[in-house]
Design an enzyme around this catalytic site. Structure first.
Site, PDB file in Angstrom:
ATOM      1  N   CYS A 131     -16.706 -46.987 -22.358  1.00  0.00           N
ATOM      2  CA  CYS A 131     -15.763 -48.094 -22.276  1.00  0.00           C
ATOM      3  C   CYS A 131     -15.289 -48.511 -23.666  1.00  0.00           C
ATOM      4  O   CYS A 131     -16.002 -49.218 -24.384  1.00  0.00           O
ATOM      5  CB  CYS A 131     -16.420 -49.275 -21.556  1.00  0.00           C
ATOM      6  SG  CYS A 131     -15.342 -50.711 -21.477  1.00  0.00           S
ATOM      7  N   CYS A 134     -14.876 -52.291 -24.162  1.00  0.00           N
ATOM      8  CA  CYS A 134     -16.130 -53.050 -24.327  1.00  0.00           C
ATOM      9  C   CYS A 134     -16.713 -52.823 -25.719  1.00  0.00           C
ATOM     10  O   CYS A 134     -17.205 -53.747 -26.347  1.00  0.00           O
ATOM     11  CB  CYS A 134     -17.190 -52.609 -23.313  1.00  0.00           C
ATOM     12  SG  CYS A 134     -16.596 -52.338 -21.668  1.00  0.00           S
ATOM     13  N   ASP A 135     -16.695 -51.592 -26.187  1.00  0.00           N
ATOM     14  CA  ASP A 135     -17.479 -51.232 -27.369  1.00  0.00           C
ATOM     15  C   ASP A 135     -16.645 -50.855 -28.601  1.00  0.00           C
ATOM     16  O   ASP A 135     -17.208 -50.682 -29.685  1.00  0.00           O
ATOM     17  CB  ASP A 135     -18.402 -50.035 -27.030  1.00  0.00           C
ATOM     18  CG  ASP A 135     -19.345 -50.380 -25.886  1.00  0.00           C
ATOM     19  OD1 ASP A 135     -19.747 -51.551 -25.800  1.00  0.00           O
ATOM     20  OD2 ASP A 135     -19.664 -49.491 -25.079  1.00  0.00           O
TER      21      ASP A 135
END
Ligand code: NAP
Length: 312
Positions: A131, A134-135
């Site tokens: 992701c 997200c990261d």
């Protein structure tokens, strides 16, 4: 006892809820473990109509959730761990509760596919990610690899190229599968390089990832590419584990439905990516979510011997 439970909180799930609310069914959504589904993890959505300037997947899914809730959907943040579809009412068990429902809409979507190479599991969360939204932030100014050649790989590589210093897209062939517009953008982006005809054999590191071991499929040559992170976008598999032996699934595990989203069990409907759809897009998920909800309403109307469609 619920009239209709919707499993999944992606575009198909929320749309099914919106239509079920308007049919007076007071639906319950059990979110699953990724609120907003894969769409909610998408950096930028540019091809969903109505948003000329593009919209983040997270915001789009938040808006769908708000719309569903405003119309009366109850959203439970939980995951179904067991389902018994052998008789009605259908029975669902979650981490926190047990439910019974007359109709069920399965919109559980898909989960990212794993590479299955040494180091992948070990470094997940320590350099391996599925992701970028997200990261990606953790790789500001660093070097990352994106594995895959489809829409997700190319679009997330574009997103990462705005954060990382350098992005390598590692693809097993010499031709991308992604839509042309995204391909063209990626090829123009100065800090994106493509590594063609290559597969990742292992993900290497110490505390965190520091390299990938590559194998060139044409020359057979092996090489080590230093990277700080690896983002894996090699497709996805349907979340249908709970339904094996209960619903008809195709060879790849997707739920087989007819055009009206009926599954092999009367009263159970499927919508979105978990269905064997010819085109996996937010726009198609939304369409099937609407169909599934209206078909669930028709099914319940027959059970309850009431008129369908209801007079609004
Ligand atoms: P995908 O289209 O199935 O692409 C997967 C990519 O990973 C392919 O390039 C494939 O290579 C490669 N791959 C598969 N297994 C591999 C392995 N074991 N090792 C190395 N490479 C591997 O998956 P996706 O990109 O996740 O997209 C899924 C669906 O969502 C698609 O229908 C896509 O169009 C849609 N989507 C749309 C958008 C958008 O419209 N903006 C954004 C994201 C996703 P090959 O090409 O050689 O098969």
């Amino acid at each position: 006892m619920e009239k209709v439970i919707i499993m999944g909180s992606g575009p198909a799930g929320y749309t099914a809820a919106i239509y079920a609310c308007r049919a007076g069914l007071s639906p319950l959504i059990i979110s699953g473990n990724v609120l907003g589904g894969q769409a909610g993890l998408t950096a930028e959505v540019e091809n969903y109509p109505g948003f000329p300037e593009a919209i983040s997947g997270f915001e789009l899914m938040e808006r769908m959730k708000q719309q569903a809730e405003r119309l009366g959907t109850r959203v439970v943040i939980d995951e179904v761990t067991a389902a018994d579809l052998s008789s009605r009412p259908f029975k669902l068990t979650t981490h926190g509760s047990n439910y019974e429902t007359e109709a069920l809409i399965i919109a559980t979507g898909v989960a990212p596919r794993k590479l299955g190479v040494p180091g992948e599991k070990e470094y997940t969360g320590r350099g391996v990610s599925y992701c970028a939204t997200c990261d990606g932030f953790f790789y500001k100014g660093k070097t990352v690899a994106v594995v895959g050649g489809g829409d997700a790989a190319v679009e997330e590589a574009l997103y990462l190229s705005r954060l990382a210093d350098k992005v390598y897209v590692i693809h097993r062939r010499n031709r991308l599968r992604a839509q042309q517009i995204a391909q063209d953008r990626a090829r123009r982006r100065e800090n994106i390089s493509f590594i063609w005809n290559s597969v990742v054999r292992a993900i290497l590191g110490a505390e965190t990832v520091n390299a990938v071991l590559l194998n060139n499929m044409e020359s057979g040559e092996e090489s080590t590419l230093p990277v700080d992170g690896v983002f894996i976008y090699i497709g996805s598999d349907p979340n249908t584990r709970l339904f094996v032996g209960q619903l008809e699934l195709d060879a790849n595990g997707y739920i087989v439905t007819d055009r009206r989203c009926h599954t092999s069990v009367p009263g159970v409907f499927a919508a979105g990516d978990v269905q064997e759809l010819v085109l996996k897009q937010i726009a198609t998920a939304v369409g099937t979510g609407a169909i599934a909800a209206m078909e669930a309403d028709k099914f319940l109307a027959e059970l309850e011997d009431r008129a369908y469609p209801p007079r609004q």
